[in-house]
Enzyme design. Structure first.
Site, PDB file in Angstrom:
ATOM      1  N   HIS A   1       0.698  -0.902  -0.369  1.00 19.63           N
ATOM      2  CA  HIS A   1       0.460  -0.128   0.045  1.00 19.63           C
ATOM      3  C   HIS A   1       1.129   1.443   0.205  1.00 19.63           C
ATOM      4  O   HIS A   1       1.260   1.810   0.873  1.00 19.63           O
ATOM      5  CB  HIS A   1      -0.729  -0.215   0.941  1.00 19.63           C
ATOM      6  CG  HIS A   1      -2.009   0.729   1.015  1.00 19.63           C
ATOM      7  ND1 HIS A   1      -3.108   1.039   1.974  1.00 19.63           N
ATOM      8  CD2 HIS A   1      -1.740   2.182   0.559  1.00 19.63           C
ATOM      9  CE1 HIS A   1      -3.587   1.773   1.796  1.00 19.63           C
ATOM     10  NE2 HIS A   1      -2.973   2.684   1.223  1.00 19.63           N
TER      11      HIS A   1
ATOM     12  N   HIS B   1       1.428   4.674  -2.501  1.00 17.76           N
ATOM     13  CA  HIS B   1       1.036   5.099  -3.197  1.00 17.76           C
ATOM     14  C   HIS B   1       2.129   6.411  -4.329  1.00 17.76           C
ATOM     15  O   HIS B   1       2.973   7.178  -3.230  1.00 17.76           O
ATOM     16  CB  HIS B   1      -0.055   6.982  -2.744  1.00 17.76           C
ATOM     17  CG  HIS B   1      -1.278   5.904  -2.987  1.00 17.76           C
ATOM     18  ND1 HIS B   1      -2.113   5.489  -3.479  1.00 17.76           N
ATOM     19  CD2 HIS B   1      -1.116   5.538  -1.503  1.00 17.76           C
ATOM     20  CE1 HIS B   1      -3.255   5.550  -2.613  1.00 17.76           C
ATOM     21  NE2 HIS B   1      -3.008   5.446  -1.422  1.00 17.76           N
TER      22      HIS B   1
ATOM     23  N   HIS C   1      -9.004   0.389  -2.186  1.00 16.08           N
ATOM     24  CA  HIS C   1      -9.210   1.351  -0.184  1.00 16.08           C
ATOM     25  C   HIS C   1     -10.717   1.291   0.307  1.00 16.08           C
ATOM     26  O   HIS C   1     -11.847   0.878  -1.039  1.00 16.08           O
ATOM     27  CB  HIS C   1      -9.109   2.546  -0.518  1.00 16.08           C
ATOM     28  CG  HIS C   1      -7.537   2.841  -0.839  1.00 16.08           C
ATOM     29  ND1 HIS C   1      -6.796   2.364  -2.028  1.00 16.08           N
ATOM     30  CD2 HIS C   1      -7.041   4.031  -0.273  1.00 16.08           C
ATOM     31  CE1 HIS C   1      -5.473   3.662  -2.071  1.00 16.08           C
ATOM     32  NE2 HIS C   1      -6.062   3.709  -0.928  1.00 16.08           N
TER      33      HIS C   1
ATOM     34  N   GLU D   1     -11.530   3.436   5.286  1.00 15.78           N
ATOM     35  CA  GLU D   1     -10.139   3.963   6.010  1.00 15.78           C
ATOM     36  C   GLU D   1     -11.449   5.185   6.314  1.00 15.78           C
ATOM     37  O   GLU D   1     -11.086   5.059   7.894  1.00 15.78           O
ATOM     38  CB  GLU D   1      -9.731   4.556   4.492  1.00 15.78           C
ATOM     39  CG  GLU D   1      -8.795   5.553   5.185  1.00 15.78           C
ATOM     40  CD  GLU D   1      -7.799   6.773   4.801  1.00 15.78           C
ATOM     41  OE1 GLU D   1      -7.900   6.366   2.964  1.00 15.78           O
ATOM     42  OE2 GLU D   1      -6.943   6.909   4.397  1.00 15.78           O
TER      43      GLU D   1
ATOM     44  N   ASP E   1       1.444   4.245   2.664  1.00 19.61           N
ATOM     45  CA  ASP E   1       0.931   4.071   2.405  1.00 19.61           C
ATOM     46  C   ASP E   1       1.394   5.938   1.631  1.00 19.61           C
ATOM     47  O   ASP E   1       1.780   5.586   0.466  1.00 19.61           O
ATOM     48  CB  ASP E   1      -0.562   5.598   3.398  1.00 19.61           C
ATOM     49  CG  ASP E   1      -1.578   5.873   2.697  1.00 19.61           C
ATOM     50  OD1 ASP E   1      -1.945   5.097   1.530  1.00 19.61           O
ATOM     51  OD2 ASP E   1      -2.526   6.051   3.247  1.00 19.61           O
TER      52      ASP E   1
HETATM   53  N1  HPA Z   1      -6.646   6.936   1.250  1.00 16.42           N
HETATM   54  C1  HPA Z   1      -6.950   7.842  -0.478  1.00 16.42           C
HETATM   55  N2  HPA Z   1      -7.155   7.599  -1.449  1.00 16.42           N
HETATM   56  C2  HPA Z   1      -5.244   8.193  -1.393  1.00 16.42           C
HETATM   57  C3  HPA Z   1      -4.732   8.170  -0.270  1.00 16.42           C
HETATM   58  C4  HPA Z   1      -5.526   7.185   1.359  1.00 16.42           C
HETATM   59  O1  HPA Z   1      -4.318   6.828   1.805  1.00 16.42           O
HETATM   60  N3  HPA Z   1      -3.480   7.767  -0.612  1.00 16.42           N
HETATM   61  C5  HPA Z   1      -3.698   8.963  -1.274  1.00 16.42           C
HETATM   62  N4  HPA Z   1      -4.706   8.703  -2.426  1.00 16.42           N
HETATM   63 ZN    ZN Z   2      -4.096   4.929   0.189  1.00 15.78          ZN
END
Ligand code: HPA
Ligand code: ZN
Length: 346
Positions: free
Chosen positions: A26, A28, A206, A209, A287
């Site tokens: 995970h 980005h 995702h 969260e 992340d």
């Molecule tokens: N959540 C949703 N979108 C995202 C995230 C995340 O943690 N990081 C980068 N884009």
């Molecule tokens: Zn993410």
């Protein structure tokens, strides 16, 4: 595996964590843009930034929720313009990941963030894939790309993005869903995911969260998600927790991200250990490390310190990450053997 592991020698915890062979699942890639590189690329490309220096950038990294982060994250991504920019970003991340014991990185990228600025697939995919190949030659780190759809945009835009990626599908291992979660349920993206699955890409999403547990169920049922990114709100639905445990659906948990985006008030209150104790396949990830204060090993260490995780529990997270990766089975077996050897040196 539970119970503590006796290690020979006096390896301290940071060295232990960095030495654990692991996968990062995970991450980005646009979230690895460090302030130094932000300024370097802005200068190189003549992009004006709303910050005077790196300290001002870091001061702006004080978030109240996911959206407050995304606003800054998308602004930062605008400095990425040439193939060399994407190469440099990827190369820097893979160097750091290798230093953290990452054997396998499965990295998200957000094509719509770039295509909507007129930067096409040929530009970023050339940059990413050549940096990935060079890193593998230099350090043996294995890596793969997961194309994310932006969920604040319509499902039809995700379908268009999938079609635009056609020439590059053999360089993409999966599809994901990111950006603003609230009020953007996974079901809107069922068609794009169906196309991706039909093309052999592995679905992840995702969910849970900021969004409710029903988005996790939706990601599993409507998108066929094989892993849930974050997923920490599953705890609000005990039947869902049982389902995730029974199916051993991996959760890619990101402790420092959850802290930075106020998903939890403090790390001591994070449910990572409870989820592990409930038998869920928890993995630890960073992340957007340039924004949230730490790369993957920092996330293991922060969780260990706040939650009192044992070395056995940290090793379990690393084992889970390797098992949950989409790499070929023989490679996974080799990394798992490395993990066993690390834990029980001959
Ligand atoms: N959540 C949703 N979108 C995202 C995230 C995340 O943690 N990081 C980068 N884009
Ligand atoms: Zn993410």
């Amino acid at each position: 595996m539970t119970g503590d592991i006796e290690l020979t020698g006096d390896t301290d915890l940071a060295a232990f964590v960095r030495g654990l062979p692991k996968a990062e699942l995970h991450l980005h890639i646009e979230g690895t843009l460090e302030p130094e590189m932000l300024f370097e690329l802005a200068g190189r490309n003549g992009v004006e930034l709303p910050f005077t220096d790196e300290a001002a950038v870091r001061a702006a990294y004080s978030f109240t929720d996911l959206q407050s982060f995304l606003d800054i994250y998308y602004q930062g991504a605008a400095v990425l313009q040439t193939g060399q920019d994407f190469y440099d970003l990827m190369a820097a991340y893979l160097r750091r990941a290798h230093a953290d014991g990452v054997r396998r990185a499965e990295m998200f990228f957000d094509p719509q963030t770039h295509t909507e600025r007129g930067v096409g697939f040929d530009v970023f995919m050339e940059g990413f894939t050549s940096a990935m190949a060079d890193a593998e030659t230099a350090t043996q780190i294995s890596s793969g790309l997961i194309m994310c759809f932006l969920r604040h945009l319509p499902g039809e835009a995700a379908c268009d993005t999938f079609r635009a990626a056609e020439a590059w599908l053999d360089r993409i291992i999966g599809v994901g869903l990111d950006s603003s979660e609230a009020d953007h349920p996974p079901e809107e993206f069922a068609e794009a995911y169906a196309m991706a699955r039909a093309a052999g890409l592995r679905p992840v999403a995702h969910a849970g969260e900021e969004g409710p547990p029903s988005y996790i169920t939706g990601a599993l049922d409507a998108l066929g998600a094989e892993r849930i990114d974050h997923g920490v709100r599953c705890e609000e639905d005990s039947a869902l927790v049982r389902r995730l445990a029974e199916a051993q659906t991996p959760l890619t948990v990101c402790p420092l991200s959850n802290l930075a985006l106020c998903v939890v008030d403090d790390l001591a209150g994070h449910n990572l250990k409870r989820l592990l104790d409930a038998g869920l396949k928890v993995t630890v990830n960073s992340d957007d490390p340039a924004y949230f204060g730490g790369y993957v090993a920092d996330n293991y260490l922060a969780a260990a310190s706040a939650l009192g995780l044992t070395r056995a529990e940290l090793a379990q997270c690393a084992r889970n990450s390797l098992e949950a990766s989409f790499a070929p089975a023989d490679q996974k077996q080799a990394w798992l053997a490395d993990l066993d050897a690390f834990l029980a040196p001959a």
